[in-house]
Design a protein around this motif. Structure first.
Motif, PDB file in Angstrom:
ATOM      1  N   ALA A 136      -4.348  -0.273   1.534  1.00  0.00           N
ATOM      2  CA  ALA A 136      -4.242   1.084   2.015  1.00  0.00           C
ATOM      3  C   ALA A 136      -5.560   1.513   2.604  1.00  0.00           C
ATOM      4  O   ALA A 136      -5.601   2.700   3.030  1.00  0.00           O
ATOM      5  CB  ALA A 136      -3.852   2.133   0.875  1.00  0.00           C
ATOM      6  N   PRO A 195       0.789  -1.106   0.074  1.00  0.00           N
ATOM      7  CA  PRO A 195       0.018  -0.011  -0.093  1.00  0.00           C
ATOM      8  C   PRO A 195       0.628   1.181  -0.048  1.00  0.00           C
ATOM      9  O   PRO A 195       0.320   2.413  -0.090  1.00  0.00           O
ATOM     10  CB  PRO A 195      -0.813  -0.139   1.297  1.00  0.00           C
ATOM     11  N   ASP A 196       1.930   1.140   0.147  1.00  0.00           N
ATOM     12  CA  ASP A 196       3.075   2.467   0.293  1.00  0.00           C
ATOM     13  C   ASP A 196       2.731   3.452  -0.711  1.00  0.00           C
ATOM     14  O   ASP A 196       2.525   4.771  -0.233  1.00  0.00           O
ATOM     15  CB  ASP A 196       4.571   1.947   0.111  1.00  0.00           C
ATOM     16  N   PRO A 231      -6.882   8.277   3.907  1.00  0.00           N
ATOM     17  CA  PRO A 231      -6.896   7.133   2.917  1.00  0.00           C
ATOM     18  C   PRO A 231      -8.350   6.549   2.713  1.00  0.00           C
ATOM     19  O   PRO A 231      -8.783   6.175   1.502  1.00  0.00           O
ATOM     20  CB  PRO A 231      -6.030   5.832   3.406  1.00  0.00           C
ATOM     21  N   LEU A 272      -0.665   5.283  -0.039  1.00  0.00           N
ATOM     22  CA  LEU A 272      -0.824   6.114   1.317  1.00  0.00           C
ATOM     23  C   LEU A 272       0.015   7.337   1.141  1.00  0.00           C
ATOM     24  O   LEU A 272      -0.249   8.326   1.568  1.00  0.00           O
ATOM     25  CB  LEU A 272      -0.021   5.030   2.414  1.00  0.00           C
TER      26      LEU A 272
END
Length: 225
Positions: free
Chosen positions: A181, A148-149, A162, A152
Motif C-alpha cells: 500500500a 493492499p486493499d 498512504p 488503502l
C-alpha cells in the motif's frame, strides 16, 4: 515511499495480536477445527500459514493447497467457537490502552477479522470506544491481506495519503499488505502467539522498518527514535 523519521499523519493498527491477545485462542480453535476435517497440522504450522489472513482466504487455501473441501458451515462453526472462547479468555494487549490514550495522532484499526468478531474483540477488552467510527474490516474490500486493499481503504476513509501512514502489524501478510500500500510499517511481537525466536526476523524480512515487543515503546516507534 521511504522510511523517514517524519511523524505519520495516521497510525493504522491491526487488531488480532496487536490490540488484543487473541491469536493463541483463535489459532487453537482453528487448529482443532482443521484437525477435525482431516488436516493434520499443529498450532505453529497453522500460525505460520494462516495468521493475519481472513477466514475466506484460509478456506480457499485449504481447498486449493490441501485438496480438502471444508464441509458446509465449517467456517461459521469455527467463528462461533472462537467467539465463545473470547468471552472466557480474551484480554487487551498489555499497555495498549495507555499507549492509545497518549497518542496525539489520528489512529484507526484495519483487520482481517470479520466485522462481528472485530467489534466483539474490541468490546470485550474495553477498546471499542477508542476506535468506534474508525474500524475497518477485510469484509469491506475485494482482497484481504497480503493485498493492499484494506489499508488503502482505511487511509481513504480517514482522509490520509498512504505514504503518510504508519501501520502496526504482527503478521507477515499484514506487513506485506502495508508495504504494498506504500505505507511504513512497524512489526509488533508482543503477542502470545510469537513463541519462536524468528518472530522479529520474519517481520523485518517482510518489510517492517523496525520491530518492538511492548506498547510502552509505541511513542518511540512512531517518532522513529
Amino acid at each position: 515511499m521511504t522510511d523517514t523519521l517524519s511523524l505519520p499523519s495516521l497510525v493504522i493498527f491491526d487488531c488480532d495480536g496487536v490490540l488484543v491477545d487473541s491469536e493463541p485462542i483463535s489459532l487453537g480453535v482453528l487448529t482443532r477445527g482443521l484437525n477435525g476435517i482431516g488436516l493434520a497440522l499443529d498450532v505453529e504450522t497453522v500460525r505460520a500459514r494462516y495468521a493475519g489472513t481472513s477466514m475466506v482466504s484460509i478456506m480457499e487455501r485449504v481447498a486449493t493447497e490441501d485438496g480438502i473441501q471444508p464441509p458446509d458451515g465449517f467456517a461459521e462453526r469455527v467463528k462461533a467457537e472462537t467467539l465463545r472462547a473470547f468471552e472466557a479468555e480474551l484480554s487487551a494487549m498489555a499497555g495498549i490502552a495507555q499507549a492509545l490514550a497518549e497518542l496525539a495522532l489520528p489512529f484507526c484499526v484495519a483487520s482481517s477479522s470479520d466485522p462481528v468478531r472485530l467489534r466483539r474483540s474490541l468490546g470485550l477488552t474495553g477498546l471499542l470506544p477508542l476506535f468506534d467510527g474508525r474500524i475497518f474490516s477485510s469484509a469491506e474490500v475485494a482482497r484481504g491481506k497480503p493485498f493492499p486493499d484494506l489499508f488503502l481503504h482505511a487511509a481513504a476513509r480517514m482522509g490520509q495519503d498512504p505514504s503518510a501512514c504508519l501501520v502496526i502489524e504482527d503478521s507477515v501478510p499484514g506487513v506485506q499488505a502495508a508495504r504494498a500500500a506504500g505505507m511504513r510499517v512497524a512489526g509488533f511481537t508482543g503477542g502470545g502467539h510469537w513463541g519462536h525466536d524468528r518472530a522479529g526476523q520474519d517481520l523485518m524480512a517482510a518489510g517492517a522498518a523496525r520491530v518492538f515487543t511492548a506498547h510502552a515503546d509505541l511513542g518511540r516507534i512512531i517518532s522513529g527514535s
